[in-house]
Design a protein around this motif. Structure first.
Motif, PDB file in Angstrom:
ATOM      1  N   GLY A  16      38.310  59.072  30.238  1.00  0.00           N
ATOM      2  CA  GLY A  16      37.396  58.694  28.997  1.00  0.00           C
ATOM      3  C   GLY A  16      36.080  58.588  29.591  1.00  0.00           C
ATOM      4  O   GLY A  16      34.724  59.003  28.515  1.00  0.00           O
ATOM      5  N   ARG A  17      35.605  58.218  30.506  1.00  0.00           N
ATOM      6  CA  ARG A  17      34.208  57.834  31.149  1.00  0.00           C
ATOM      7  C   ARG A  17      33.761  59.126  31.228  1.00  0.00           C
ATOM      8  O   ARG A  17      32.313  59.203  31.110  1.00  0.00           O
ATOM      9  CB  ARG A  17      34.167  57.016  32.348  1.00  0.00           C
ATOM     10  CG  ARG A  17      34.624  55.525  32.228  1.00  0.00           C
ATOM     11  CD  ARG A  17      34.277  55.006  33.567  1.00  0.00           C
ATOM     12  NE  ARG A  17      35.439  55.306  34.627  1.00  0.00           N
ATOM     13  CZ  ARG A  17      36.152  54.712  34.744  1.00  0.00           C
ATOM     14  NH1 ARG A  17      36.515  53.776  34.063  1.00  0.00           N
ATOM     15  NH2 ARG A  17      37.140  54.894  35.844  1.00  0.00           N
ATOM     16  N   ARG A  18      34.294  60.219  31.364  1.00  0.00           N
ATOM     17  CA  ARG A  18      33.749  61.664  31.478  1.00  0.00           C
ATOM     18  C   ARG A  18      33.557  62.372  30.305  1.00  0.00           C
ATOM     19  O   ARG A  18      33.070  63.751  30.470  1.00  0.00           O
ATOM     20  CB  ARG A  18      34.489  62.486  32.748  1.00  0.00           C
ATOM     21  CG  ARG A  18      34.482  61.841  34.059  1.00  0.00           C
ATOM     22  CD  ARG A  18      35.517  62.018  34.941  1.00  0.00           C
ATOM     23  NE  ARG A  18      35.062  61.649  36.268  1.00  0.00           N
ATOM     24  CZ  ARG A  18      35.386  60.475  36.756  1.00  0.00           C
ATOM     25  NH1 ARG A  18      35.804  59.596  36.048  1.00  0.00           N
ATOM     26  NH2 ARG A  18      34.798  60.106  37.943  1.00  0.00           N
ATOM     27  N   CYS A  19      33.840  61.655  29.165  1.00  0.00           N
ATOM     28  CA  CYS A  19      33.663  62.598  27.898  1.00  0.00           C
ATOM     29  C   CYS A  19      33.126  61.413  27.055  1.00  0.00           C
ATOM     30  O   CYS A  19      33.303  61.602  25.563  1.00  0.00           O
ATOM     31  CB  CYS A  19      34.913  63.238  27.518  1.00  0.00           C
ATOM     32  SG  CYS A  19      36.487  62.249  27.285  1.00  0.00           S
ATOM     33  N   THR A  20      32.334  60.393  27.489  1.00  0.00           N
ATOM     34  CA  THR A  20      31.740  59.305  26.528  1.00  0.00           C
ATOM     35  C   THR A  20      30.950  59.946  25.550  1.00  0.00           C
ATOM     36  O   THR A  20      31.448  59.434  24.218  1.00  0.00           O
ATOM     37  CB  THR A  20      31.056  58.602  27.368  1.00  0.00           C
ATOM     38  OG1 THR A  20      31.913  57.870  28.601  1.00  0.00           O
ATOM     39  CG2 THR A  20      30.727  57.381  26.594  1.00  0.00           C
TER      40      THR A  20
END
Length: 670
Positions: free
Chosen positions: A463-467
């Motif tokens: 999720g951090r990589r598609c915030t």
């Protein structure tokens, strides 16, 4: 040739990249369909034309690639549809890319919504040879309601080696997902054989076509469960001309330390629990220290002073703002410098940006910031928690019980991070800590397959990589085989940071015959009671065979015979066994003189441990001793469900031990 050596190197790299993108699969047909749009006079509003003939019309030479289906009127023109765009030297399109807007009716047109088509033609190929074609004539009542024979033949066409594209067989429900917008996160619940993996990959190809600059500028990544799976899908995007996509696993994506250990199941579940994020957050921010002395900065004949209480207020204000830990340290230096500059201006001194920077970089200011807001390394932070029971107890108080804390502690305790035996779950914890210190850059798009097997902490890492981007989440709740597998897409999407995403369901199995799918679906009542069994587009009375051997020796003989018989047919073959049985079955295959390879290799027959089979497909699958697969782990029934649904054409089940009671008589699925 370039104007200088640097330009020449850039030019060579660009030409090499272009040549790689133009590579194609040998014998791949240039096109697979044709669309004839009704002429304007024959196309009343909201319907197709009434012509009943497949007369082909060439597109005008000024109908360029960029205009097709966008600004030019396509009425009365004919277009061939293929994997790649091909045009004549004068720019006339000969074959239209399957992703172009003008190509969409090939996948979407129907008798009730012809989308202004007069005729849709499907071409059948065997290698590079045209073998058949089918016409659907719109507006004349001749549109067939039956499934295309060419489409079925393409689905059933034997395969060997890696996965191939499905551009010729994409169905309307799949097309909706493939062409979803770049900012839209899509979650796909798909039963085996519904094509969810292919849909995810083709969505990437579509985004790179329709929104190329936006996607490439920020990056796109495809995340799979293991290397065997990545080897299986590795050729799909390059075959469509897309090379700029990273394909990786969660472990490789978050890699910070070498993985040299495997956690117990209980420890892995705890380390993957979302509560660990709060434990890490507490541990990190407990690194702050109260100021012990005021800041004294001499400037010329004057000394400027920032008292302890004001330093404490600056720290608390930054902490309350919710800044990243690493950013807060730098901001603290600026805040202290600002207080000093205010005092300097009050005393009559002129200040500018250079003065501010000089004060910020002065030794007293930097020393004070270091003392109150010390630097923290993510790896050392996690090491300190797992190696120091007191530090873990302080950070986990009220979050993890003492027993849970003891479960994740190292024993024996390593001397340093370099000597520690890190696990895969530890890497995810380090990634969480790194993000708490410094924000993880967001990609444009993340595709994650077999998402039901991700732990909450792994979901947070993705999720951090598609915030600020989007994601394509693919999976099947019935195939959850990890101890931390999710039972709810809403929970998984919440951990991913996309809680408001609706779940789309693919419920028609295009790849697995009805007999096999129904047989495997008899397990759903036990492993996923809330899911409805998928239906199948195909039926084959000879697709399923269950054989019981009288002894282990007879079973070994049957494995060899069944494998040799499968190799006599066209296509790929897999022998799927419980992990502890790999050596025994390997010996049986060798004794029978049957050549085999590992999963993901180019060998026609692969011996596949059941823990590596997820996401793979084979024409003929031989499952050995289902009872052993079930008994090997706590979620053995889920693992068996995965194994039984890997077959595209035929499934053979060989056993000596009694089958799990939830599997009915195979004769019922003939």
């Amino acid at each position: 040739m370039g104007g200088d050596p640097v330009s020449e190197e850039f030019l060579k790299a660009e030409l090499y990249h272009r040549a790689e993108a133009l590579k194609d699969i040998p014998d791949a047909p240039l096109f697979f369909g044709r669309l004839d749009y009704a002429a304007p006079s024959a196309a009343p509003s909201g319907s197709s034309g009434s012509s009943s003939g497949p007369s082909a019309r060439a597109a005008p030479s000024d109908l360029g690639y960029s205009e097709i289906g966008i600004s030019e009127d396509v009425a009365g023109h004919s277009f061939h549809i293929g994997r790649r765009h091909v045009h004549a030297p004068d720019g006339t399109p000969a074959v239209i890319d399957w992703r172009a807007p003008v190509s969409r009716p090939f996948y979407r047109a129907s008798g009730t919504d012809p989308m202004d088509l007069e005729l849709r033609r499907r071409f059948g190929f065997a290698g590079g040879e045209l073998t058949a074609y089918e016409d659907e004539i719109f507006g004349s009542g001749q549109v067939s309601q039956q499934t295309s024979r060419i489409l079925i033949d393409e689905i059933e066409r034997p395969r060997s080696g890696p996965m191939r594209d499905i551009v010729a067989t994409i169905q309307p429900d799949q097309d909706d997902i493939v062409r979803a917008g770049p900012g839209e996160t899509v979650c796909v619940q798909g039963a085996p054989g519904t094509g969810k993996t292919a849909v995810g990959l083709h969505r990437v190809a579509y985004l790179l076509y329709a929104h190329r600059d936006q996607v490439l500028r920020r990056g796109v990544v495809v995340v799979g469960p293991n290397q065997a799976f990545l080897s299986y899908i590795r050729n799909v995007l390059p075959a469509l001309g897309e090379l700029d996509v990273k394909q990786t696993t969660v472990g490789e994506l978050v890699a910070a330390v070498p993985v040299r250990a495997t956690d117990t199941e209980a420890a892995a579940v705890l380390k993957g629990d979302a509560r660990m994020a709060e434990v890490l957050h507490r541990a990190l921010w407990s690194s702050l220290r109260p100021p012990q002395a005021p800041v004294m900065l001499p400037r010329g004949a004057r000394r400027f002073r920032v008292p302890i209480f004001e330093l404490d207020e600056l720290v608390m204000e930054l902490r309350a703002r919710g800044v990243r830990y690493g950013s807060g340290r730098e901001l603290l230096e600026h805040r202290i410098a600002h207080v000093i500059l205010t005092q300097m201006e009050t005393s009559g001194q002129a200040c500018d940006d250079r003065t501010h920077e000089a004060v910020r970089r002065s030794r007293p200011v930097r020393a004070a910031a270091e003392a109150m807001w010390p630097k923290v390394d993510a790896t050392r932070l996690v090491f300190g928690l797992l190696a120091d029971s007191a530090a873990l107890a302080a950070a986990a108080a009220g979050i993890l019980s003492p027993a849970e804390q003891a479960n994740i502690m190292w024993s024996p305790v390593p001397r340093s991070p370099g000597s520690a035996k890190w696990s895969a779950a530890d890497q995810v914890l380090i990634d969480e800590a790194r993000d708490l210190i410094s924000r993880t850059p967001s990609l444009a798009h993340v595709v994650v397959d077999e998402a039901q097997d991700l732990s909450p902490m792994e979901c947070r890492a993705l999720g951090r990589r598609c915030t600020t981007g989007a994601a394509t989440v693919l999976g099947d709740l019935a195939q959850g085989t990890t101890a931390w597998a999710t039972t709810s897409w809403s929970a998984m999407l919440t951990h991913l940071g996309k809680p408001d995403v609706a779940v789309r369901e693919l419920s028609v199995g295009y790849r697995v015959p009805r007999q096999i799918l129904d047989y495997a679906s008899s397990l759903l009542g036990q492993i996923a009671p809330g899911l409805s069994p998928a239906s199948s587009l195909r039926t084959d009375p000879g697709a399923l065979e269950v054989v019981r051997a009288g002894s282990a020796a007879e079973l070994a003989e049957l494995v060899g015979l069944a494998s040799a018989d499968a190799l006599d047919r066209a296509g790929s073959v897999a022998v799927i066994v419980a992990d502890p049985q790999v050596e025994t079955v390997s010996a049986a295959l060798s004794a029978a003189g049957v050549a085999f390879g590992e999963p993901g290799s180019d060998s026609r027959l692969a011996l596949v441990p059941v823990t590596l089979v997820k996401g793979l497909e084979f024409d003929h699958v031989i499952v050995v001793e289902p009872a052993r697969i079930v008994a090997a782990e706590a979620r053995g029934l889920q693992r068996l469900y995965v194994a039984l649904t890997r077959a595209v054409s035929r499934l053979t089940v060989l056993h000596t031990e009694a089958l799990p009671h939830v599997l009915p008589d195979a004769l019922a699925f003939g």
